[in-house]
Design an enzyme around this catalytic site. Structure first.
Site, mmCIF file in Angstrom:
data_model
loop_
_atom_site.group_PDB
_atom_site.id
_atom_site.type_symbol
_atom_site.label_atom_id
_atom_site.label_comp_id
_atom_site.label_asym_id
_atom_site.label_seq_id
_atom_site.Cartn_x
_atom_site.Cartn_y
_atom_site.Cartn_z
ATOM 1 N N GLU A 39 17.311 -5.634 9.741
ATOM 2 C CA GLU A 39 16.612 -6.886 9.998
ATOM 3 C C GLU A 39 15.340 -6.668 10.806
ATOM 4 O OE1 GLU A 39 17.050 -9.740 8.680
ATOM 5 O OE2 GLU A 39 18.884 -9.203 7.616
ATOM 6 N N TYR A 122 16.054 -15.663 14.542
ATOM 7 C CA TYR A 122 16.332 -15.276 13.163
ATOM 8 C C TYR A 122 17.230 -14.044 13.098
ATOM 9 C CZ TYR A 122 15.859 -13.208 8.587
ATOM 10 O OH TYR A 122 16.151 -12.637 7.381
ATOM 11 N N ASP A 140 13.514 -17.945 8.643
ATOM 12 C CA ASP A 140 12.186 -17.340 8.720
ATOM 13 C C ASP A 140 11.283 -18.043 7.701
ATOM 14 O OD1 ASP A 140 13.045 -16.424 6.272
ATOM 15 O OD2 ASP A 140 12.727 -14.298 6.697
#
Length: 343
Positions: A39, A122, A140
């Site tokens: 991520e 996020y 996002d």
């Protein structure tokens, strides 16, 4: 309360994702540390670019202890070319915090995980939902684009206050039985079907539930105000070699690209800079130009290659390295472009 539209979006999206999802390396694990790495790398970076970096990184640092104990230069070398190098430093610092505070177990609540260095709303939601199956929002730009079209939301997604609208909406329609597939489904839809330019509406699994498609607004949504103008900086970049074949390099101390190595980059309005390095020109010629665009500024570099000699050893600023040593140093993309041009 989940309405009929929300139920249909949830069911169709999860079903589509489980059938059509791309085969990506981080989708073969539920290890929260590896999900975390993926991520962080995927922020501001395309999936195809991230794949080889993720594979190399997890091979070099398979556990949090491996990353925590890594030398910064090794870390930055593995990150070389991905950009936004503060992500790598924050990742390492965050891992150290997890080891110290949570006995190397990534927290499974939003409150605790959000307190870790480098983990924003996020990333927290992505780790919690994908690794732990916790129904948490992960919003996002991709997700806001999808939801803007599905629900014909005419809020400016570039404004921070808009994010709360989309976070609340995700929490209302998320599949609480399989939040991982739901969140990744929304991300996958935004990346492959509901794209910024020309969305592939005829292939969309939730087209029947899409308000923008029904109203003919897929081209006008989402609403996103333009960023401020990009600042331009012009440099002369000097690839300078000593008579013994060693190159002159220096380490950036702070700010953009801190701790990375570069050839001397001198803003074009500076003069007599060679004196500061304690060197004398022998033979230097311009070989071309390179440009590099960051998110907020643009570098334009006139590239010079040549031979120099040390005039004042005490005054010398920088470091002389062999070609082999240069290959081991973490170099930012603009410097790699200079090397490619010269070669």
């Amino acid at each position: 309360m989940l309405d009929q539209k929300g139920k249909e979006i949830q069911q169709n999206l999860v079903k589509w994702y489980l059938k059509e999802k791309r085969d990506l390396p981080w989708r073969h694990t539920t290890d929260p540390y590896h999900i975390w790495i993926s991520e962080v790398m995927l922020q501001q970076t395309r999936v195809d670019t991230v794949i080889p970096y993720y594979n190399r990184f997890t091979k070099a640092f398979p556990t949090m202890h491996d990353l925590a104990n890594a030398e910064e230069e090794e870390l930055l070398k593995l990150w070389e070319g991905l950009g936004y190098y503060s992500r790598a430093r924050n990742l390492q610092q965050g891992v150290k915090e997890v080891i110290e505070l949570y006995d190397a177990k990534v927290p499974n609540t939003r409150e605790q995980i959000s307190a870790i260095r480098g983990i924003g709303p996020y990333t927290a939601g992505a780790i919690l939902s994908i690794a732990y199956g916790v129904p948490e929002h992960a919003v996002d730009g991709n997700v806001m684009r999808v939801l803007s079209r599905l629900y014909a939301i005419e809020e400016d997604i570039a404004k921070p206050k808009a994010k709360k609208i989309f976070e609340d909406l995700i929490m209302m329609i998320i599949d609480k039985e399989d939040p991982s597939s739901f969140n990744q489904g929304v991300m996958e839809l935004g990346a492959t079907i509901c794209t910024p330019g020309k969305p592939k509406c005829l292939l969309c699994p939730v087209r029947e539930q899409c308000a923008a498609f029904e109203q003919g607004k897929t081209d006008s949504l989402p609403i996103k105000s333009k960023k401020s103008k990009v600042k331009k900086i012009t440099y002369n970049g000097y690839m300078l070699k000593r008579s013994d074949g060693k190159w002159l390099v220096e380490q950036r101390e702070e700010g953009l690209l801190a701790k990375l190595w570069q050839y001397p980059l001198i803003e074009t309005n500076q003069t007599n800079w060679a004196d500061l390095y304690g060197i004398t020109w022998l033979e230097v010629e311009k070989v071309g130009e390179v440009t590099h665009l960051f998110s907020h500024l643009k570098w334009e570099i006139e590239v010079f290659v040549g031979k120099v000699e040390v005039k004042d050893a005490e005054k010398f600023a920088g470091r002389w390295v062999t070609e082999e040593e240069l290959n081991q140093l973490p170099l930012p993309v603009p410097i790699q472009k200079m090397r490619n041009l010269a070669e």
